[in-house]
Design a protein around this motif. Structure first.
Motif: not given
Length: 176
Positions: A106, A121, A127-128, A131
């Protein structure tokens, strides 16, 4: 209670109490976007189901979408703030301490792509929620982060909810 049971219970609740559709979408999107809750609350599939419920039950799409967008945006905003404020402590906390590779990926992603990475992202499951936290670690300027955060939150909410909300109606019209 399994995840499938949990998701079905939420869908049943919203089906029976339509006025709660927007707040439920807000809470699910917030949990899906907030750095620590997202690891234990995979809510995207339930939000997709709620989109289908909008299309099937005739719920108003816009309050549901706005609830999801605001939940996602505030979840990322809170994660960004935590990252900026508590960087050294957070990296040593579970569940991030158990996934140092995720933090590294990230960080590389945010440093390479900046605000565009924050926007993208949101659409990349693993990665949601990390990030925005890492964007805070990297001291991304607040205005740049918020522009990417809020624009992606509204696009994401639409993309998650619209197929169920509009797709079912289109299919019914097509086959009617």
């Amino acid at each position: 209670m399994s995840m499938a049971d949990w998701g079905e219970a939420i869908l049943s609740f919203v089906r029976d109490h339509e006025v709660w559709a927007g707040p439920v979408c807000f809470a699910l999107a917030f949990g899906e976007s907030f750095a620590f809750l997202s690891f234990v609350l995979p809510a995207t599939i339930v939000l997709i189901g709620l989109g289908g419920l909008v299309g099937h039950a005739g719920l108003d799409f816009w309050p549901v979408m706005i609830g999801a967008a605001f939940g996602a945006g505030l979840g990322d905003w809170a994660s960004f703030w935590l990252g900026r404020r508590f960087e050294p402590q957070i990296e040593r906390m579970w569940p991030l301490s158990a996934h140092p590779d995720l933090i590294g990926r990230a960080r590389t992603f945010v440093e390479r792509w900046g605000a565009l990475g924050v926007f993208a992202g949101r659409f990349l499951g693993p990665l949601r929620a990390t990030v925005p936290l890492i964007a805070g670690f990297c001291a991304m300027p607040n205005a740049r982060f918020q522009a990417a955060n809020w624009s992606s939150a509204f696009v994401w909410a639409f993309v998650v909810l619209a197929p169920g909300a509009f797709g079912l109606g289109a299919l019914r019209a097509w086959f009617a």
